[in-house]
Each structure stands twice: as C-alpha cells, then as structure tokens.
Design an enzyme around this catalytic site. Structure first.
Site, PDB file in Angstrom:
ATOM      1  N   LYS A 137      34.855  30.707   6.074  1.00  0.00           N
ATOM      2  CA  LYS A 137      34.386  30.573   4.682  1.00  0.00           C
ATOM      3  C   LYS A 137      33.066  29.809   4.650  1.00  0.00           C
ATOM      4  O   LYS A 137      32.807  28.953   5.481  1.00  0.00           O
ATOM      5  CB  LYS A 137      35.430  29.804   3.845  1.00  0.00           C
ATOM      6  CG  LYS A 137      36.745  30.536   3.693  1.00  0.00           C
ATOM      7  CD  LYS A 137      37.812  29.655   3.076  1.00  0.00           C
ATOM      8  CE  LYS A 137      39.169  30.353   3.119  1.00  0.00           C
ATOM      9  NZ  LYS A 137      40.278  29.439   2.791  1.00  0.00           N
ATOM     10  N   ARG A 190      42.955  21.976  -5.128  1.00  0.00           N
ATOM     11  CA  ARG A 190      43.344  23.322  -4.672  1.00  0.00           C
ATOM     12  C   ARG A 190      43.475  23.293  -3.154  1.00  0.00           C
ATOM     13  O   ARG A 190      42.549  22.911  -2.455  1.00  0.00           O
ATOM     14  CB  ARG A 190      42.301  24.354  -5.085  1.00  0.00           C
ATOM     15  CG  ARG A 190      42.178  24.514  -6.612  1.00  0.00           C
ATOM     16  CD  ARG A 190      41.054  25.439  -6.974  1.00  0.00           C
ATOM     17  NE  ARG A 190      40.845  25.545  -8.413  1.00  0.00           N
ATOM     18  CZ  ARG A 190      41.217  26.624  -9.126  1.00  0.00           C
ATOM     19  NH1 ARG A 190      41.806  27.672  -8.536  1.00  0.00           N
ATOM     20  NH2 ARG A 190      40.997  26.669 -10.437  1.00  0.00           N
ATOM     21  N   TYR A 192      32.638  30.666  -2.870  1.00  0.00           N
ATOM     22  CA  TYR A 192      32.731  30.719  -1.426  1.00  0.00           C
ATOM     23  C   TYR A 192      32.929  32.135  -0.930  1.00  0.00           C
ATOM     24  O   TYR A 192      33.571  32.950  -1.576  1.00  0.00           O
ATOM     25  CB  TYR A 192      33.835  29.800  -0.911  1.00  0.00           C
ATOM     26  CG  TYR A 192      35.198  30.030  -1.475  1.00  0.00           C
ATOM     27  CD1 TYR A 192      35.551  29.581  -2.746  1.00  0.00           C
ATOM     28  CD2 TYR A 192      36.165  30.682  -0.736  1.00  0.00           C
ATOM     29  CE1 TYR A 192      36.811  29.784  -3.264  1.00  0.00           C
ATOM     30  CE2 TYR A 192      37.436  30.882  -1.237  1.00  0.00           C
ATOM     31  CZ  TYR A 192      37.743  30.432  -2.507  1.00  0.00           C
ATOM     32  OH  TYR A 192      38.999  30.637  -3.010  1.00  0.00           O
ATOM     33  N   GLN A 221      33.960  39.119   1.309  1.00  0.00           N
ATOM     34  CA  GLN A 221      34.468  38.779  -0.021  1.00  0.00           C
ATOM     35  C   GLN A 221      33.766  37.544  -0.537  1.00  0.00           C
ATOM     36  O   GLN A 221      33.444  36.642   0.251  1.00  0.00           O
ATOM     37  CB  GLN A 221      35.996  38.535   0.078  1.00  0.00           C
ATOM     38  CG  GLN A 221      36.724  38.545  -1.262  1.00  0.00           C
ATOM     39  CD  GLN A 221      38.222  38.475  -1.101  1.00  0.00           C
ATOM     40  OE1 GLN A 221      38.823  39.261  -0.356  1.00  0.00           O
ATOM     41  NE2 GLN A 221      38.836  37.525  -1.804  1.00  0.00           N
ATOM     42  N   ASP A 222      33.495  37.544  -1.835  1.00  0.00           N
ATOM     43  CA  ASP A 222      32.847  36.398  -2.481  1.00  0.00           C
ATOM     44  C   ASP A 222      33.789  35.912  -3.578  1.00  0.00           C
ATOM     45  O   ASP A 222      34.228  36.720  -4.402  1.00  0.00           O
ATOM     46  CB  ASP A 222      31.512  36.855  -3.093  1.00  0.00           C
ATOM     47  CG  ASP A 222      30.516  35.713  -3.175  1.00  0.00           C
ATOM     48  OD1 ASP A 222      29.605  35.796  -4.021  1.00  0.00           O
ATOM     49  OD2 ASP A 222      30.637  34.736  -2.409  1.00  0.00           O
ATOM     50  N   HIS A 261      44.987  25.484   2.008  1.00  0.00           N
ATOM     51  CA  HIS A 261      45.371  26.883   2.236  1.00  0.00           C
ATOM     52  C   HIS A 261      44.734  27.451   3.503  1.00  0.00           C
ATOM     53  O   HIS A 261      43.685  26.995   3.953  1.00  0.00           O
ATOM     54  CB  HIS A 261      44.919  27.758   1.058  1.00  0.00           C
ATOM     55  CG  HIS A 261      45.480  27.329  -0.258  1.00  0.00           C
ATOM     56  ND1 HIS A 261      44.896  27.636  -1.462  1.00  0.00           N
ATOM     57  CD2 HIS A 261      46.570  26.576  -0.580  1.00  0.00           C
ATOM     58  CE1 HIS A 261      45.604  27.114  -2.451  1.00  0.00           C
ATOM     59  NE2 HIS A 261      46.611  26.464  -1.947  1.00  0.00           N
ATOM     60  N   ASP A 307      50.959  25.010  -4.932  1.00  0.00           N
ATOM     61  CA  ASP A 307      50.519  23.842  -4.146  1.00  0.00           C
ATOM     62  C   ASP A 307      51.479  22.677  -4.302  1.00  0.00           C
ATOM     63  O   ASP A 307      51.679  21.888  -3.384  1.00  0.00           O
ATOM     64  CB  ASP A 307      49.098  23.447  -4.544  1.00  0.00           C
ATOM     65  CG  ASP A 307      48.083  24.465  -4.052  1.00  0.00           C
ATOM     66  OD1 ASP A 307      46.932  24.421  -4.518  1.00  0.00           O
ATOM     67  OD2 ASP A 307      48.455  25.321  -3.210  1.00  0.00           O
TER      68      ASP A 307
HETATM   69  C1  T46 Z   1      42.321  33.314  -2.883  1.00  0.00           C
HETATM   70  C2  T46 Z   1      42.467  34.522  -3.769  1.00  0.00           C
HETATM   71  C3  T46 Z   1      43.282  34.514  -4.885  1.00  0.00           C
HETATM   72  N1  T46 Z   1      43.380  35.632  -5.657  1.00  0.00           N
HETATM   73  C4  T46 Z   1      44.232  35.558  -6.862  1.00  0.00           C
HETATM   74  C5  T46 Z   1      45.666  35.179  -6.586  1.00  0.00           C
HETATM   75  C6  T46 Z   1      46.078  34.409  -7.791  1.00  0.00           C
HETATM   76  O1  T46 Z   1      46.548  35.290  -8.801  1.00  0.00           O
HETATM   77  C7  T46 Z   1      44.783  33.773  -8.294  1.00  0.00           C
HETATM   78  C8  T46 Z   1      44.665  32.324  -7.933  1.00  0.00           C
HETATM   79  O2  T46 Z   1      44.904  32.213  -6.546  1.00  0.00           O
HETATM   80  P1  T46 Z   1      45.173  30.777  -5.908  1.00  0.00           P
HETATM   81  O3  T46 Z   1      46.058  29.992  -6.826  1.00  0.00           O
HETATM   82  O4  T46 Z   1      45.592  30.987  -4.489  1.00  0.00           O
HETATM   83  O5  T46 Z   1      43.711  30.167  -5.963  1.00  0.00           O
HETATM   84  P2  T46 Z   1      43.282  28.777  -5.274  1.00  0.00           P
HETATM   85  O6  T46 Z   1      44.369  27.768  -5.406  1.00  0.00           O
HETATM   86  O7  T46 Z   1      41.940  28.456  -5.797  1.00  0.00           O
HETATM   87  O8  T46 Z   1      43.182  29.165  -3.737  1.00  0.00           O
HETATM   88  C9  T46 Z   1      42.005  29.018  -2.992  1.00  0.00           C
HETATM   89  O9  T46 Z   1      41.890  27.653  -2.763  1.00  0.00           O
HETATM   90  C10 T46 Z   1      41.514  27.198  -1.489  1.00  0.00           C
HETATM   91  C11 T46 Z   1      40.620  26.005  -1.696  1.00  0.00           C
HETATM   92  C12 T46 Z   1      40.932  28.180  -0.587  1.00  0.00           C
HETATM   93  O10 T46 Z   1      40.099  27.882   0.272  1.00  0.00           O
HETATM   94  C13 T46 Z   1      41.445  29.543  -0.615  1.00  0.00           C
HETATM   95  O11 T46 Z   1      40.393  30.465  -0.391  1.00  0.00           O
HETATM   96  C14 T46 Z   1      42.175  29.934  -1.813  1.00  0.00           C
HETATM   97  O12 T46 Z   1      43.508  29.934  -1.399  1.00  0.00           O
HETATM   98  O13 T46 Z   1      43.724  34.526  -7.687  1.00  0.00           O
HETATM   99  C15 T46 Z   1      42.700  36.786  -5.381  1.00  0.00           C
HETATM  100  O14 T46 Z   1      42.824  37.789  -6.101  1.00  0.00           O
HETATM  101  N2  T46 Z   1      41.893  36.810  -4.269  1.00  0.00           N
HETATM  102  C16 T46 Z   1      41.747  35.727  -3.450  1.00  0.00           C
HETATM  103  O15 T46 Z   1      40.986  35.799  -2.457  1.00  0.00           O
END
Ligand code: T46
Length: 183
Positions: A70, A57, A130, A44-45, A60, A169
């Site tokens: 990653k 962010r 990533y 996955q990218d 996680h 978060d």
């Molecule tokens: C991680 C991810 C999220 N999503 C969807 C779920 C939510 O609707 C939206 C935002 O997700 P989230 O708020 O979890 O995104 P980040 O806060 O940037 O989370 C990331 O931030 C930290 C730094 C990380 O290393 C993780 O890979 C990842 O958790 O994207 C997806 O559809 N696929 C995915 O792989």
C-alpha cells in the site's frame, strides 16, 4: 525517501513544485518508484473519510496471495499511522512502526506486502487515500486488535478516550489467538 526498519517500509516525501498559484507534486509515478527500488504496480485506489478524531481503523491485512502493498497518504486532517511486519522470516517480525501523516505535508508511507496496517485519526474529517497492489479480497482479510499487548502500539488517544471502532475491529482477535501465520 527514508527506510523504516529493514523490511522495505519507506517514508516518502516527493518534491513539491511551488509557484504563485500554489503547488504541484506527483503522488505516484511508477517509473520514479521503480528507480527508488519499488517495482510495484497498483491496481486499486481507496479513500476513507473518518468524521471524528479518535477513529481507529485496523489493524488489517490480507493473507497469502492476496497480500497488499500500500501507498498511504492523508489528504485531509491527520493520522497516526501504524504498520506491523507480520512476515515470520523478517528480522523485523512483529515490529511496529508508527508515523504521523497529515494533509499539511506531502509525506507518504509505502507498506510492503506482509504488513498489517491501521491508523488513528488525530483530527476530525480526516481523509486517507491509499493505493493497493492487489485487489480487495474480503475472504482473505485478517485483523489484529488495535490494543494487542504483543504489538503494544502507543496510540495518541486523548486521555481516557477509547477509539471509535467498526464492529469488525472491536471484535478483532489478539495475535496470540491467531494460529496460522497471519500474513
Ligand atoms: C478495504 C475495502 C473495503 N471495502 C468495503 C467493505 C466495507 O463494506 C466497507 C468498509 O470496509 P472496512 O470497514 O474494512 O474499511 P476500513 O476499516 O477502513 O479498512 C481499511 O482500513 C485499514 C487501515 C487498511 O489498511 C485496509 O486497507 C482496510 O481494511 O468498504 C471495499 O469495497 N474495498 C476495499 O478495498
């Protein structure tokens, strides 16, 4: 390639080929990485855009069989990246590693499975790209508060600023309240 600690975390700076047009570098090559001792196959990218400096962010991780290795790089703006070893058997258990990544350099951070990951943006309009070696599995997601006292991450927040957080978060638990092995 610079190991950070002894748990497999690596700061990678690929060779850059420059000419009068600009530059070229390989941001991922499975064969090269295998030769560097990183036999990983990404599935996955991902890319996130954070509009403002001070966006945080993380921290996680995905648990058990859904844990992800990653390869992180910043392609616009800059971040302070943080990785924490959550593997209880590791000599670096709960040790935090921080490194700044920027669109102005080609450095990348390889984070093995079993780490928690987060970053703070150091500029507006920051893009982080990533790769992950396991698919996103929402039901297996875990998080730790960005300001957890056990981790004690020294975030480069501007004086008096609280970070811009997602609701998830902002509600993340402290480590001490996570009963099972988080990773
Ligand atoms: C991680 C991810 C999220 N999503 C969807 C779920 C939510 O609707 C939206 C935002 O997700 P989230 O708020 O979890 O995104 P980040 O806060 O940037 O989370 C990331 O931030 C930290 C730094 C990380 O290393 C993780 O890979 C990842 O958790 O994207 C997806 O559809 N696929 C995915 O792989």
């Amino acid at each position: 390639m610079t190991p950070l600690g002894s748990g497999g975390l690596l700061l990678i700076e690929p060779p850059v080929y420059q000419d009068e047009r600009g530059e070229f570098f390989e941001s991922w090559n499975e064969r090269t990485f295998a030769g560097l001792g990183i036999p990983v196959r990404f599935v996955q990218d991902n890319q996130s855009l954070s509009l403002r400096r001070g966006t945080l962010r993380g921290i996680h991780f995905q648990t058990g069989g859904f844990a992800q290795a990653k390869l992180i790089r910043c392609t616009s703006g800059a971040i302070q990246d943080a990785a924490v070893d959550l593997r209880k058997e590791s000599p670096d258990y709960l040790r935090v590693f921080t490194v700044d990544l920027s669109a102005d350099d080609v450095r990348m951070l390889f984070i093995p499975r079993g780490f928690g990951h987060g970053f703070l943006t150091l500029a507006d309009h920051t893009i982080v790209q990533y790769k992950a070696d396991a698919f996103y599995e929402p039901g297996s997601e875990g998080s730790i508060r960005w300001d957890d006292p056990v981790l004690g991450i020294d975030w480069k927040l501007p004086e008096g600023m609280t970070p811009i957080l997602s609701q998830k978060d902002a509600a993340a638990p402290y480590l001490r309240s996570i009963s099972k092995n988080p990773a």
